[in-house]
Design a protein around this motif. Structure first.
Motif, mmCIF file in Angstrom:
data_model
loop_
_atom_site.group_PDB
_atom_site.id
_atom_site.type_symbol
_atom_site.label_atom_id
_atom_site.label_comp_id
_atom_site.label_asym_id
_atom_site.label_seq_id
_atom_site.Cartn_x
_atom_site.Cartn_y
_atom_site.Cartn_z
ATOM 1 N N ALA A 59 -30.337 -106.700 -29.090
ATOM 2 C CA ALA A 59 -31.238 -106.771 -27.928
ATOM 3 C C ALA A 59 -32.696 -106.747 -28.376
ATOM 4 O O ALA A 59 -33.552 -107.447 -27.813
ATOM 5 N N SER A 60 -32.986 -105.948 -29.414
ATOM 6 C CA SER A 60 -34.362 -105.903 -29.940
ATOM 7 C C SER A 60 -34.727 -107.215 -30.616
ATOM 8 O O SER A 60 -35.861 -107.687 -30.495
ATOM 9 N N TYR A 61 -33.755 -107.823 -31.330
ATOM 10 C CA TYR A 61 -34.032 -109.086 -32.013
ATOM 11 C C TYR A 61 -34.350 -110.201 -31.022
ATOM 12 O O TYR A 61 -35.082 -111.139 -31.342
ATOM 13 N N LEU A 62 -33.805 -110.108 -29.822
ATOM 14 C CA LEU A 62 -34.066 -111.130 -28.794
ATOM 15 C C LEU A 62 -35.533 -111.163 -28.388
ATOM 16 O O LEU A 62 -36.016 -112.171 -27.866
ATOM 17 N N GLU A 63 -36.239 -110.069 -28.640
ATOM 18 C CA GLU A 63 -37.655 -110.020 -28.298
ATOM 19 C C GLU A 63 -38.496 -110.897 -29.225
ATOM 20 O O GLU A 63 -39.619 -111.261 -28.901
ATOM 21 N N TYR A 64 -37.931 -111.201 -30.397
ATOM 22 C CA TYR A 64 -38.658 -112.044 -31.345
ATOM 23 C C TYR A 64 -38.444 -113.513 -30.984
ATOM 24 O O TYR A 64 -37.321 -113.998 -30.963
ATOM 25 N N THR A 65 -39.513 -114.211 -30.687
ATOM 26 C CA THR A 65 -39.400 -115.572 -30.141
ATOM 27 C C THR A 65 -39.890 -116.663 -31.093
ATOM 28 O O THR A 65 -39.777 -117.845 -30.783
ATOM 29 N N GLU A 66 -40.437 -116.287 -32.252
ATOM 30 C CA GLU A 66 -40.970 -117.298 -33.173
ATOM 31 C C GLU A 66 -39.865 -118.193 -33.732
ATOM 32 O O GLU A 66 -40.065 -119.358 -34.016
ATOM 33 N N THR A 67 -38.702 -117.621 -33.915
ATOM 34 C CA THR A 67 -37.552 -118.378 -34.403
ATOM 35 C C THR A 67 -36.281 -117.768 -33.832
ATOM 36 O O THR A 67 -36.270 -116.592 -33.471
ATOM 37 N N SER A 68 -35.246 -118.546 -33.743
ATOM 38 C CA SER A 68 -33.994 -118.041 -33.181
ATOM 39 C C SER A 68 -33.044 -117.536 -34.255
ATOM 40 O O SER A 68 -31.913 -117.160 -33.951
ATOM 41 N N ALA A 69 -33.482 -117.504 -35.515
ATOM 42 C CA ALA A 69 -32.588 -117.154 -36.631
ATOM 43 C C ALA A 69 -32.006 -115.749 -36.480
ATOM 44 O O ALA A 69 -30.847 -115.514 -36.817
ATOM 45 N N LEU A 70 -32.796 -114.807 -35.996
ATOM 46 C CA LEU A 70 -32.310 -113.444 -35.838
ATOM 47 C C LEU A 70 -31.238 -113.339 -34.762
ATOM 48 O O LEU A 70 -30.492 -112.367 -34.712
ATOM 49 N N LYS A 71 -31.184 -114.331 -33.875
ATOM 50 C CA LYS A 71 -30.287 -114.258 -32.727
ATOM 51 C C LYS A 71 -28.910 -114.856 -33.020
ATOM 52 O O LYS A 71 -28.005 -114.758 -32.196
#
Length: 427
Positions: free
Chosen positions: A323-335
Motif C-alpha cells: 500500500a505504501s509502494y502505491l504512493e510512489y508514482t514515478e514508476t510502476s516497478a514497485l507495484k
C-alpha cells in the motif's frame, strides 16, 4: 527395541551429536532434507523427554529464560498475530519462524550432551556442503549452456541462473551461505594450529567459494567475505609479529578482488551503481538495485510510522508495504512485485514495532555481552556478520535465512558459553 536404544545413555548422546551434524550438512541442500532432519530432531527430543521426564522438566524450568531469549523473534511475530487482519498469511509467516523455537529448545535442553567437537564438525560439514552446492551449480550451469545460441547464453551465465540451476536458491541467499562457509573455514584453519598451510584443503575450499561469490556478484557478501578473508590472517600475523607476510597476503587478496571486478562487466556495473558517482544511477535515470532499495527503505519507514509501537502485524506487513509502494508514482516497478523491506531490522520494526525490535535487539546485546565476557568471539563475530549481511536484505523473512541463523546462533553460543542449571552462573 527403539526404547531400549534410546534408553542407553551412550547411544542417546551419539544420536544427539549426529543429529546436530546432520542438520548442518543438509542445511544448504534445500527445504525437504532440512525439514526431514528437523522432524527427526523433534521426534528424538519427544522420546528423550518422555523417557527422562523428571530431569527434562527440571531442565526446561531452569531454561525458560534462555529459550525465550533465543526464540524472541518467533514469539514477537506470534504475538503480532493478535492484531493482524490477515490471519492466514500471518500463520504462514509464524510457521516459517518456527525453526527458531524448535532448534533453540533442542539445543538448550540437550546442551550438556553436545560436545565441543560436534560444534566444529557442524561448521566443517556445513562448509563442505555449501562448497558442494557451488561446484555442482557451476557444472550444471556450464552443461545447460553447452551449444546454446548466443542470445540464450547471457541468461545461462547469469548470477540468478547459477544460483538456482541445482537447488532453488535466490542468489543473495546462496551468497550468504558462501560468506558463512568462508567464515567457518577460516576460523577452523586458524583454530587448529598456529601454522597456516596455504595449500590446504580448507584454503582450496575458500578459493572455490570466493570464486563462486564473484560469479554471483553480490556486493555486500563480497565485501563482508573479503573483510573476513583479510581479518583472520590479520589477527594471526599481528599476534605472531609477521607484518610483511600479512602485507603480502592482504595485497594479494585485494589484487584478486579488484581484478575480478575489472574482468567482470556485470559486477563492475554493480559497483558503479553502488558508488553512484554524479548520481547517474538514480531512480529517474536507471532502475537499479541501490536505487530500488533506497525507495523501499523510504516507504518501509512510512509503513512503520502507521503503527510504530506494536507494528502492523505479521499477517498485514506485506499488504501495508504494498500500500505504501502505491504512493510512489514515478514508476510502476514497485507495484509489480511484493518487495519486503530489504533490511532485517527495518522488517522486524515494520512487523512488530518498537516493542518487537527493542526485545530483539535487547536479546542480541545481552547474548553478545555474555559471549564476549566468556571470550566466545566466534559467536559474537557470527552474529555481527549476519547483522551486517542483513543491512541490504531481509534474510530472516525466508526459510534459508531463518534456519542458518537460528541454528548456528544457539550452537555457537553453547560452544564455550555454558548455560548452567542456574542461569545466574553465566553472569
Amino acid at each position: 527395541m527403539l526404547k531400549q536404544f534410546i534408553a542407553n545413555y551412550c547411544n542417546s548422546d551419539k544420536i544427539i551429536n549426529i543429529l546436530i551434524v546432520l542438520y548442518a550438512a543438509v542445511l544448504p541442500l534445500g527445504h525437504a532434507m532440512a525439514n526431514l532432519t528437523l522432524l527427526l530432531m523433534v521426534f528424538f527430543l519427544t522420546i528423550y523427554a518422555i523417557k527422562n521426564r523428571n530431569k527434562t522438566l527440571k531442565n526446561i524450568t531452569h531454561s525458560v529464560f534462555w529459550i525465550f531469549l533465543f526464540s524472541i523473534l518467533f514469539f514477537v511475530y506470534a504475538f503480532s498475530l493478535l492484531y493482524s487482519d490477515d490471519i492466514e498469511v500471518g500463520y504462514t509467516q509464524v510457521y516459517k519462524k518456527s525453526p527458531i523455537f524448535i532448534l533453540t529448545v533442542f539445543v538448550i535442553i540437550l546442551r550438556k550432551r553436545i560436545i565441543t567437537k560436534t560444534v566444529f564438525n557442524a561448521m566443517n560439514v556445513f562448509s563442505y556442503s555449501v562448497t558442494f552446492v557451488c561446484v555442482i551449480s557451476i557444472l550444471l550451469a556450464l552443461y545447460n549452456c553447452y551449444a546454446y545460441k548466443p542470445s540464450v547464453l547471457l541468461y545461462c551465465s547469469s548470477d540468478q541462473n547459477l544460483a538456482s540451476t541445482f537447488i532453488s536458491y535466490h542468489k543473495l541467499y546462496l551468497s550468504l551461505y558462501i560468506t558463512i562457509a568462508i567464515f567457518f573455514l577460516l576460523f577452523l584453519m586458524f583454530y587448529e594450529g598456529n601454522k597456516i598451510r596455504i595449500f590446504s584443503t580448507k584454503s582450496f575450499l575458500v578459493s572455490i567459494l570466493f570464486f563462486t561469490l564473484i560469479l554471483l556478484g553480490s556486493r555486500n557478501s563480497l565485501v563482508v567475505s573479503t573483510l573476513v578473508i583479510i581479518g583472520f590472517p590479520l589477527v594471526h600475523f599481528l599476534k605472531n609479529k609477521m607484518i610483511l607476510k600479512f602485507f603480502l597476503f592482504s595485497t594479494s587478496i585485494l589484487i584478486i578482488v579488484f581484478s575480478s571486478i575489472y574482468f567482470n562487466p556485470l559486477l563492475q556495473e554493480k559497483i558503479k551503481e553502488a558508488i553512484n558517482y554524479e548520481n547517474q544511477y538514480n531512480v529517474n535515470k536507471r532502475w537499479g538495485g541501490t536505487s530500488v532499495r533506497k525507495l523501499i527503505w523510504e516507504y518501509s519507514y512510512t509503513t512503520f510510522k502507521k503503527s510504530p509501537i506494536v507494528g502492523v502485524g505479521v499477517g498485514d506487513a506485506q499488504k501495508e508495504l504494498n500500500a505504501s509502494y502505491l504512493e510512489y508514482t514515478e514508476t510502476s516497478a514497485l507495484k509489480h512485485r511484493n518487495y519486503n523491506t530489504h533490511n532485517d531490522i527495518l522488517q522486524i520494526a515494520v512487523t512488530t514495532g518498537i516493542l518487537g525490535i527493542s526485545l530483539y535487539l535487547f536479546s542480541l546485546i545481552y547474548i553478545i555481552r555474555i559471549s564476549f565476557n566468556k571470550k566466545n568471539y566466534i559467536h559474537c563475530l557470527f552474529v555481527i556478520l549476519f547483522l551486517v549481511s542483513g543491512l541490504t536484505e531481509s534474510f530472516l523473512e525466508r526459510d534459508m535465512g531463518i534456519r542458518v541463523y537460528s541454528f548456528f546462533t544457539i550452537l555457537l553460543f553453547i560452544y564455550s558459553t555454558r548455560i548452567y542449571e542456574n542461569s545466574s552462573n553465566t553472569q
